[in-house]
Design an enzyme around this catalytic site. Structure first.
Site, PDB file in Angstrom:
ATOM      1  N   TYR A   1       0.838  -1.199   0.000  1.00  0.00           N
ATOM      2  CA  TYR A   1       0.000   0.000   0.000  1.00  0.00           C
ATOM      3  C   TYR A   1       0.873   1.250   0.000  1.00  0.00           C
ATOM      4  O   TYR A   1       1.885   1.322   0.697  1.00  0.00           O
ATOM      5  CB  TYR A   1      -0.937   0.000   1.203  1.00  0.00           C
ATOM      6  CG  TYR A   1      -2.020  -1.048   1.113  1.00  0.00           C
ATOM      7  CD1 TYR A   1      -3.132  -0.846   0.306  1.00  0.00           C
ATOM      8  CD2 TYR A   1      -1.915  -2.249   1.811  1.00  0.00           C
ATOM      9  CE1 TYR A   1      -4.128  -1.818   0.204  1.00  0.00           C
ATOM     10  CE2 TYR A   1      -2.899  -3.220   1.712  1.00  0.00           C
ATOM     11  CZ  TYR A   1      -4.001  -3.001   0.903  1.00  0.00           C
ATOM     12  OH  TYR A   1      -4.963  -3.970   0.793  1.00  0.00           O
TER      13      TYR A   1
ATOM     14  N   ALA B   1     -11.270   0.349  -4.035  1.00  0.00           N
ATOM     15  CA  ALA B   1     -10.279   1.060  -3.236  1.00  0.00           C
ATOM     16  C   ALA B   1      -9.018   0.238  -2.998  1.00  0.00           C
ATOM     17  O   ALA B   1      -8.042   0.755  -2.458  1.00  0.00           O
ATOM     18  CB  ALA B   1     -10.890   1.446  -1.893  1.00  0.00           C
ATOM     19  N   ASP B   2      -9.012  -1.029  -3.403  1.00  0.00           N
ATOM     20  CA  ASP B   2      -7.886  -1.920  -3.090  1.00  0.00           C
ATOM     21  C   ASP B   2      -6.938  -2.099  -4.272  1.00  0.00           C
ATOM     22  O   ASP B   2      -6.250  -3.120  -4.369  1.00  0.00           O
ATOM     23  CB  ASP B   2      -8.414  -3.282  -2.637  1.00  0.00           C
ATOM     24  CG  ASP B   2      -7.380  -4.058  -1.829  1.00  0.00           C
ATOM     25  OD1 ASP B   2      -6.693  -3.440  -0.999  1.00  0.00           O
ATOM     26  OD2 ASP B   2      -7.241  -5.278  -2.045  1.00  0.00           O
ATOM     27  N   ALA B   3      -6.872  -1.139  -5.178  1.00  0.00           N
ATOM     28  CA  ALA B   3      -5.996  -1.238  -6.353  1.00  0.00           C
ATOM     29  C   ALA B   3      -4.585  -0.781  -5.980  1.00  0.00           C
ATOM     30  O   ALA B   3      -4.166   0.328  -6.277  1.00  0.00           O
ATOM     31  CB  ALA B   3      -6.552  -0.412  -7.503  1.00  0.00           C
TER      32      ALA B   3
ATOM     33  N   ASN C   1      -1.663  -5.239  -7.694  1.00  0.00           N
ATOM     34  CA  ASN C   1      -2.806  -5.484  -8.573  1.00  0.00           C
ATOM     35  C   ASN C   1      -2.610  -4.894  -9.965  1.00  0.00           C
ATOM     36  O   ASN C   1      -3.574  -4.763 -10.734  1.00  0.00           O
ATOM     37  CB  ASN C   1      -4.090  -4.957  -7.941  1.00  0.00           C
ATOM     38  CG  ASN C   1      -4.632  -5.917  -6.896  1.00  0.00           C
ATOM     39  OD1 ASN C   1      -4.249  -7.075  -6.833  1.00  0.00           O
ATOM     40  ND2 ASN C   1      -5.521  -5.429  -6.045  1.00  0.00           N
TER      41      ASN C   1
END
Length: 418
Positions: free
Chosen positions: A256, A298-300, A304
């Site tokens: 992240y 929101a988790d890109a 990924n």
């Protein structure tokens, strides 16, 4: 005593992954590999050189081949090894990983599956057994004859298809698809991911093909692997790839951006540096960033997005793991990679988009036009995509909710660039 695994690419020895008596990883290219002028580097973060790579240098790539977070814990428990021991896990699971490589016991030859060998398709009861096993034994870790690994924090297992039916691979056989069961603690994730992936394709994005299936009252996703090619005779060849964290030398634990992982600025720079047609792939990455914001993914994060190394050269890989995470209030709406220093759709405005354009090295008029166009495409296609997915076994009400959710977000997003 030092331990080693052979790292092989299409059967050819690339180098050796080692673990010394203190448990430290290392990697060194084989001299024969370096002697071949056309032999590629294993990773953008591991350039060709004779000197060995330290743990700090090589761990992001090799640890990046393994499952993450709770999936890693469950795999380690199933194998009876420490979750921190990358080498031990790769020793047990490295026979079929993302990309073209295999990690095999030193000195062993790669084994091609004989043409007359075909795995047996799973029966419905067999599929249920696999779906039941995956939450506690991700990748079916420890099952006899299977050495399979994929990165990610979601439960999954690589498989093959036999006349369209799901089968577990024969030992040494390259897998061609990924089977993903729903996430137990969230509702209708099979429908959610299938919808968002199909919507991305309908909008014109390059996406891994996905199919939602059900067996009895259980759903699962079947995703075709873009890092495999199948010839007319049915032969399968592995194609090399690496995710952005691997290419940038970022450990999976810090994927992240808020924890030191890749930002969009670093991602766009990577594409410009590695892609054979950077102008094309930079625009694809731009569209992906906009689309993820619109649909609420929101988790890109950096793992990924990937680089695919084809014969014609490197390019941005098809998109994968697309999910409207905002459909689940328990999950943070904060973007894994901020856009113009803003972390949610509610914070976006023209100034933020202009800042994002500058970070990406793109013109603000281009970015504004693509935001408007993608919002319009999402609004136009969402209902049709949801309708196409409606079939017995899938949650039609959930599909309708997801379609309404992204339509509402597209309307809001289109206004943010005004």
């Amino acid at each position: 005593m030092k331990r080693a695994l052979d790292v092989r690419w299409d059967g050819r020895l690339v180098g050796h992954l080692t673990q010394d008596e203190h448990g430290e990883l290392g990697f060194v290219y084989a001299s024969d590999w370096l002697a071949q002028v056309d032999a590629p580097a294993l990773s953008a973060s591991l350039p060709r050189r004779a000197e060995p790579f330290t743990r700090r240098e090589c761990r992001p790539f090799f640890s990046g081949l393994l499952p993450e977070e709770g999936q890693r814990d469950a795999v380690a428990q199933a194998l009876g090894v420490s979750r921190a021991n990358d080498f031990a896990i790769l020793d047990r699971l490295g026979g079929d990983v993302a990309g073209a490589i295999q990690l095999l016991p030193t000195g062993s030859a790669t084994r091609d599956t004989a043409a007359d060998q075909r795995p047996t398709p799973l029966s419905e009861d067999g599929l249920i057994r696999v779906l039941d096993a995956l939450p506690t034994r991700p990748l079916l870790a420890g099952e006899d004859g299977l050495r399979l690994s994929l990165a990610g924090a979601q439960s999954k297992v690589p498989v093959v298809l036999v006349d369209g039916a799901v089968a577990l691979p024969i030992s040494g056989q390259p897998t061609t698809h990924i089977l993903k069961p729903p996430i137990a603690r969230f509702s209708a994730t099979t429908e959610n991911e299938a919808f968002v992936m199909r919507l991305a394709a309908a909008v014109g994005l390059d996406v891994a093909p996905v199919e939602a299936r059900s067996v009895h009252d259980r759903t699962f996703l079947l995703i075709r692997r873009y890092d495999r090619s199948i010839d007319d005779a049915g032969g399968v060849r592995r194609i090399h790839q690496e995710d952005f964290c691997q290419a940038l030398g970022v450990a999976p634990e810090t994927k992240y951006a808020s924890e030191g992982g890749p930002t969009f600025g670093a991602c766009f720079a990577l594409v410009r540096r590695t892609a054979v047609r950077p102008a094309v792939d930079v625009l694809k990455l731009l569209d992906a960033a906009i689309f993820n914001l619109v649909v609420g993914n929101a988790d890109a994060h950096g793992k990924n997005f990937s680089i695919l190394y084809e014969a014609q050269g490197a390019r941005l890989a098809p998109l994968y793991d697309l999910l409207a995470t905002v459909a689940y209030p328990e999950l943070s709406p904060q973007l894994a990679m901020k856009l113009g220093k803003r972390a949610t759709l509610a914070e976006m405005d023209a100034r933020a988009w202009a800042a994002f354009a500058a970070e990406a090295g793109l013109g603000w008029p281009l970015v504004r036009r693509r935001v408007v166009e993608i919002c319009a495409e999402v609004s136009a296609h969402s209902s049709g995509v949801a309708s196409e997915l409606m079939q017995p076994g899938l949650d039609e009400a959930a599909l309708s909710r997801f379609a309404q959710l992204v339509r509402d977000r597209a309307e809001i997003c289109a206004v943010t660039v005004q």
